[in-house]
Design a protein around this motif. Structure first.
Motif, PDB file in Angstrom:
ATOM      1  N   GLU A 162      -0.408  -0.319  -0.029  1.00  0.00           N
ATOM      2  CA  GLU A 162      -0.743   0.562  -1.148  1.00  0.00           C
ATOM      3  C   GLU A 162      -0.015   1.908  -1.022  1.00  0.00           C
ATOM      4  OE1 GLU A 162      -4.684   1.566  -3.565  1.00  0.00           O
ATOM      5  OE2 GLU A 162      -4.744   2.334  -1.507  1.00  0.00           O
ATOM      6  N   VAL A 163       0.016   2.474   0.179  1.00  0.00           N
ATOM      7  CA  VAL A 163       0.706   3.747   0.390  1.00  0.00           C
ATOM      8  C   VAL A 163       2.199   3.595   0.094  1.00  0.00           C
ATOM      9  CG1 VAL A 163       1.415   5.393   2.178  1.00  0.00           C
ATOM     10  CG2 VAL A 163      -0.975   4.726   1.985  1.00  0.00           C
ATOM     11  N   ARG A 164       2.784   2.497   0.549  1.00  0.00           N
ATOM     12  CA  ARG A 164       4.206   2.260   0.256  1.00  0.00           C
ATOM     13  C   ARG A 164       4.440   2.145  -1.249  1.00  0.00           C
ATOM     14  NH1 ARG A 164       7.702  -1.545   3.959  1.00  0.00           N
ATOM     15  NH2 ARG A 164       9.111  -0.779   2.385  1.00  0.00           N
ATOM     16  N   GLY A 165       3.538   1.469  -1.941  1.00  0.00           N
ATOM     17  CA  GLY A 165       3.665   1.327  -3.396  1.00  0.00           C
ATOM     18  C   GLY A 165       3.560   2.668  -4.109  1.00  0.00           C
ATOM     19  N   VAL A 166       2.604   3.490  -3.699  1.00  0.00           N
ATOM     20  CA  VAL A 166       2.445   4.827  -4.291  1.00  0.00           C
ATOM     21  C   VAL A 166       3.698   5.659  -4.020  1.00  0.00           C
ATOM     22  CG1 VAL A 166       1.157   6.994  -4.098  1.00  0.00           C
ATOM     23  CG2 VAL A 166      -0.077   4.828  -4.235  1.00  0.00           C
ATOM     24  N   ALA A 167       4.152   5.663  -2.774  1.00  0.00           N
ATOM     25  CA  ALA A 167       5.338   6.446  -2.417  1.00  0.00           C
ATOM     26  C   ALA A 167       6.571   5.953  -3.175  1.00  0.00           C
ATOM     27  CB  ALA A 167       5.574   6.381  -0.906  1.00  0.00           C
ATOM     28  N   ALA A 168       6.722   4.634  -3.301  1.00  0.00           N
ATOM     29  CA  ALA A 168       7.884   4.087  -4.009  1.00  0.00           C
ATOM     30  C   ALA A 168       7.855   4.454  -5.489  1.00  0.00           C
ATOM     31  CB  ALA A 168       7.935   2.574  -3.841  1.00  0.00           C
ATOM     32  N   ALA A 169       6.691   4.373  -6.104  1.00  0.00           N
ATOM     33  CA  ALA A 169       6.585   4.700  -7.525  1.00  0.00           C
ATOM     34  C   ALA A 169       6.864   6.180  -7.770  1.00  0.00           C
ATOM     35  CB  ALA A 169       5.198   4.327  -8.047  1.00  0.00           C
ATOM     36  N   LEU A 170       6.274   7.052  -6.960  1.00  0.00           N
ATOM     37  CA  LEU A 170       6.511   8.483  -7.121  1.00  0.00           C
ATOM     38  C   LEU A 170       7.968   8.838  -6.823  1.00  0.00           C
ATOM     39  CD1 LEU A 170       3.257   9.990  -5.583  1.00  0.00           C
ATOM     40  CD2 LEU A 170       3.850   9.742  -8.004  1.00  0.00           C
ATOM     41  N   ARG A 171       8.540   8.186  -5.824  1.00  0.00           N
ATOM     42  CA  ARG A 171       9.936   8.430  -5.464  1.00  0.00           C
ATOM     43  C   ARG A 171      10.854   8.033  -6.621  1.00  0.00           C
ATOM     44  NH1 ARG A 171      14.426   6.054  -3.423  1.00  0.00           N
ATOM     45  NH2 ARG A 171      15.565   7.165  -1.806  1.00  0.00           N
ATOM     46  N   ALA A 172      10.588   6.894  -7.238  1.00  0.00           N
ATOM     47  CA  ALA A 172      11.405   6.446  -8.367  1.00  0.00           C
ATOM     48  C   ALA A 172      11.296   7.424  -9.537  1.00  0.00           C
ATOM     49  CB  ALA A 172      10.982   5.046  -8.799  1.00  0.00           C
ATOM     50  N   GLU A 173      10.082   7.857  -9.819  1.00  0.00           N
ATOM     51  CA  GLU A 173       9.892   8.794 -10.923  1.00  0.00           C
ATOM     52  C   GLU A 173      10.585  10.131 -10.641  1.00  0.00           C
ATOM     53  OE1 GLU A 173       6.271   9.231 -13.647  1.00  0.00           O
ATOM     54  OE2 GLU A 173       5.834  10.559 -11.931  1.00  0.00           O
TER      55      GLU A 173
ATOM     56  N   LEU B 153      10.667  13.679   1.353  1.00  0.00           N
ATOM     57  CA  LEU B 153       9.356  13.589   2.016  1.00  0.00           C
ATOM     58  C   LEU B 153       8.727  12.212   1.812  1.00  0.00           C
ATOM     59  CD1 LEU B 153       7.855  17.088   1.120  1.00  0.00           C
ATOM     60  CD2 LEU B 153       8.704  16.330   3.356  1.00  0.00           C
ATOM     61  N   LEU B 154       8.937  11.631   0.646  1.00  0.00           N
ATOM     62  CA  LEU B 154       8.361  10.310   0.369  1.00  0.00           C
ATOM     63  C   LEU B 154       9.108   9.193   1.099  1.00  0.00           C
ATOM     64  CD1 LEU B 154       7.633  10.754  -3.433  1.00  0.00           C
ATOM     65  CD2 LEU B 154       5.933  10.607  -1.582  1.00  0.00           C
ATOM     66  N   ASN B 155      10.355   9.443   1.467  1.00  0.00           N
ATOM     67  CA  ASN B 155      11.143   8.405   2.149  1.00  0.00           C
ATOM     68  C   ASN B 155      10.500   7.952   3.454  1.00  0.00           C
ATOM     69  OD1 ASN B 155      13.136   8.155   0.243  1.00  0.00           O
ATOM     70  ND2 ASN B 155      14.492   9.646   1.218  1.00  0.00           N
ATOM     71  N   LYS B 156       9.799   8.828   4.136  1.00  0.00           N
ATOM     72  CA  LYS B 156       9.219   8.443   5.425  1.00  0.00           C
ATOM     73  C   LYS B 156       8.141   7.356   5.288  1.00  0.00           C
ATOM     74  CE  LYS B 156       5.512  11.777   6.222  1.00  0.00           C
ATOM     75  NZ  LYS B 156       5.045  12.863   7.078  1.00  0.00           N
ATOM     76  N   TYR B 157       7.622   7.201   4.081  1.00  0.00           N
ATOM     77  CA  TYR B 157       6.616   6.155   3.859  1.00  0.00           C
ATOM     78  C   TYR B 157       7.252   4.816   3.475  1.00  0.00           C
ATOM     79  CZ  TYR B 157       3.428  10.054   3.876  1.00  0.00           C
ATOM     80  OH  TYR B 157       2.726  11.175   4.249  1.00  0.00           O
ATOM     81  N   LEU B 158       8.555   4.838   3.239  1.00  0.00           N
ATOM     82  CA  LEU B 158       9.235   3.631   2.776  1.00  0.00           C
ATOM     83  C   LEU B 158      10.101   2.975   3.821  1.00  0.00           C
ATOM     84  CD1 LEU B 158      10.283   4.963  -0.731  1.00  0.00           C
ATOM     85  CD2 LEU B 158       8.328   3.541  -0.155  1.00  0.00           C
ATOM     86  N   TYR B 159      10.572   3.729   4.789  1.00  0.00           N
ATOM     87  CA  TYR B 159      11.519   3.181   5.756  1.00  0.00           C
ATOM     88  C   TYR B 159      10.978   3.269   7.163  1.00  0.00           C
ATOM     89  CZ  TYR B 159      14.488   3.861   1.729  1.00  0.00           C
ATOM     90  OH  TYR B 159      15.022   3.828   0.466  1.00  0.00           O
TER      91      TYR B 159
END
Length: 183
Positions: A50-61, A177-183
């Motif tokens: 869920e955290v990865r999904g939130v971070a990915a969506a916010l990062r894309a936006e 900052l959001l990248n750390k939740y994705l990689y």
């Protein structure tokens, strides 16, 4: 073991039932503890997803908003409008779709500084329209409400470009900052 063989009457049955109950209870406790661990592990995995999904969506936006800001600023710097021309500028807040839906899940990011920065970025984006109005922008009433455009005076082009570049830098920082939740 001789004392066990010497038991008379119902004592051996009671003793056997007691031993069987203790073994059964111990097995149940061990099984319950194991099941609890499996449940915690599953919940942790679901939370990470869920955290990865939130971070990915916010990062894309935010990446899309960064691109819009940078493109608009670069276009204004490369070919500024003449004194008689005005230019159109989109309202950035209409590009925000994911944040309102995901704001309740920001706590999963587990870093208060990241959460604070992301919220502040969205506040700056929300204030963009008002800042453009202060620079002399005029709303275009003929545009549908879903897509607000501002008609900006030519003398505000340099200030708008600088503002866009400054906001883009902050947005890029948020993406980082959001990248750390994705990689």
């Amino acid at each position: 073991m001789d004392w066990l063989e010497g038991l008379k009457g119902g004592a051996p049955a009671v003793f056997g039932a007691l031993i069987g109950s203790l073994v059964g209870f111990g097995t149940l406790v061990i099984g319950a503890l194991f099941n609890a661990k499996l449940s915690r592990d599953r919940d942790d995995r679901l939370r990470k997803v869920e955290v990865r999904g939130v971070a990915a969506a916010l990062r894309a936006e935010l990446s899309s908003i960064d691109e819009t800001l940078t493109d608009n600023a670069q276009r204004l710097r490369d070919k500024p409008p003449t004194n008689s021309e005005s230019f159109l500028l989109p309202d950035l807040s209409h590009s925000v779709r994911m944040f309102p839906a995901l704001s309740s899940k920001l706590g999963g990011l587990d870093d208060p500084l990241v959460i604070q920065e992301i919220i502040q970025i969205y506040i700056v984006i929300d204030q963009y329209y008002e800042n453009c109005l202060l620079l002399g922008g005029q709303p275009r009433p003929e545009m549908p409400n879903e897509r607000r455009l501002l008609l900006m005076p030519s003398n505000s082009a340099d200030h708008v470009a600088t503002m866009n570049f400054d906001i883009a830098v902050r947005v890029k920082n948020g993406v980082g900052l959001l990248n750390k939740y994705l990689y």
